[in-house]
Design a protein around this motif. Structure first.
Motif, mmCIF file in Angstrom:
data_model
loop_
_atom_site.group_PDB
_atom_site.id
_atom_site.type_symbol
_atom_site.label_atom_id
_atom_site.label_comp_id
_atom_site.label_asym_id
_atom_site.label_seq_id
_atom_site.Cartn_x
_atom_site.Cartn_y
_atom_site.Cartn_z
ATOM 1 N N ILE A 194 0.847 -1.200 0.000
ATOM 2 C CA ILE A 194 0.000 0.000 0.000
ATOM 3 C C ILE A 194 0.882 1.250 0.000
ATOM 4 N N ASN A 195 1.885 1.293 0.871
ATOM 5 C CA ASN A 195 2.776 2.455 0.933
ATOM 6 C C ASN A 195 3.538 2.650 -0.370
ATOM 7 N N GLU A 196 4.013 1.556 -0.962
ATOM 8 C CA GLU A 196 4.743 1.641 -2.233
ATOM 9 C C GLU A 196 3.840 2.192 -3.336
ATOM 10 N N ALA A 197 2.603 1.750 -3.360
ATOM 11 C CA ALA A 197 1.654 2.255 -4.366
ATOM 12 C C ALA A 197 1.453 3.765 -4.202
ATOM 13 N N TYR A 198 1.246 4.213 -2.983
ATOM 14 C CA TYR A 198 1.033 5.651 -2.770
ATOM 15 C C TYR A 198 2.306 6.466 -2.996
ATOM 16 N N ARG A 199 3.469 5.862 -2.789
ATOM 17 C CA ARG A 199 4.725 6.555 -3.121
ATOM 18 C C ARG A 199 4.811 6.829 -4.622
ATOM 19 N N HIS A 200 4.113 6.023 -5.406
ATOM 20 C CA HIS A 200 4.068 6.217 -6.856
ATOM 21 C C HIS A 200 2.795 6.945 -7.289
ATOM 22 N N ASN A 201 2.219 7.678 -6.356
ATOM 23 C CA ASN A 201 1.100 8.584 -6.653
ATOM 24 C C ASN A 201 -0.135 7.913 -7.233
ATOM 25 N N VAL A 202 -0.556 6.797 -6.649
ATOM 26 C CA VAL A 202 -1.815 6.219 -7.092
ATOM 27 C C VAL A 202 -2.960 7.101 -6.622
ATOM 28 N N ALA A 203 -4.058 7.037 -7.345
ATOM 29 C CA ALA A 203 -5.240 7.824 -6.988
ATOM 30 C C ALA A 203 -6.057 7.134 -5.900
ATOM 31 N N GLY A 204 -5.861 5.822 -5.734
ATOM 32 C CA GLY A 204 -6.592 5.089 -4.709
ATOM 33 C C GLY A 204 -6.164 3.636 -4.690
#
Length: 155
Positions: free
Chosen positions: A103-113
């Motif tokens: 989850i953190n890795e995804a948000y580090r790559h600017n996912v929208a959700g």
């Protein structure tokens, strides 16, 4: 608010999940061009094709599973963000992984959700409503093209 048809690029290797998405869009009576790829490499090809060859003024919205054969969803996301011609593509993750590292890795790559599986049909319908609201109510960036080594907007 109903905008024109939009493109949703789904990167998913589970046919049942794709069918639930299709049913949800039909139930909502929303016009969407649904493109599907079963792995990250095919998704990159489709995404670049949609932007470059079809001159989309807005990138498609992507829905990406993390656990894919070959190139994983997180690796795909990293490649998207490193490529200036597709970096502004809005990406949502849908995954069975609820690991904080993913989850953190995804948000580090600017996912929208980030949506968690497994999903019932009702959960999928709610996710589709969220994706449609995102498309209908947000101003998304124009695609970016390379022009003699400089970036310029195509809008």
């Amino acid at each position: 608010m109903n905008r024109a048809r939009y493109t949703l690029l789904v990167v998913e290797d589970d046919d049942l999940d794709i069918e639930k998405l299709k049913r949800s869009y039909r139930r909502m009576n929303v016009a969407v061009d649904l493109l599907c790829a079963v792995d990250g490499e095919r998704a990159l090809t489709l995404l670049r094709d949609q932007i470059e060859k079809h001159a989309l003024r807005r990138p498609p919205v992507m829905l990406v599973d993390i656990n894919l054969p070959g190139l994983s969803g997180l690796e795909l996301l990293e490649r998207i963000r490193l490529d200036p011609t597709i970096a502004s593509t809005p990406v949502f993750i849908v995954s069975t992984s609820s690991r904080p590292e993913d989850i953190n890795e995804a948000y580090r790559h600017n996912v929208a959700g980030y949506f968690a599986k497994p999903m019932t049909m009702a959960d999928t319908y709610e996710m589709v409503q969220t994706l449609h609201q995102y498309w209908s109510m947000t101003l998304l960036p124009s695609t970016v093209t390379i022009d003699t080594g400089r970036f310029r907007s195509t809008a």
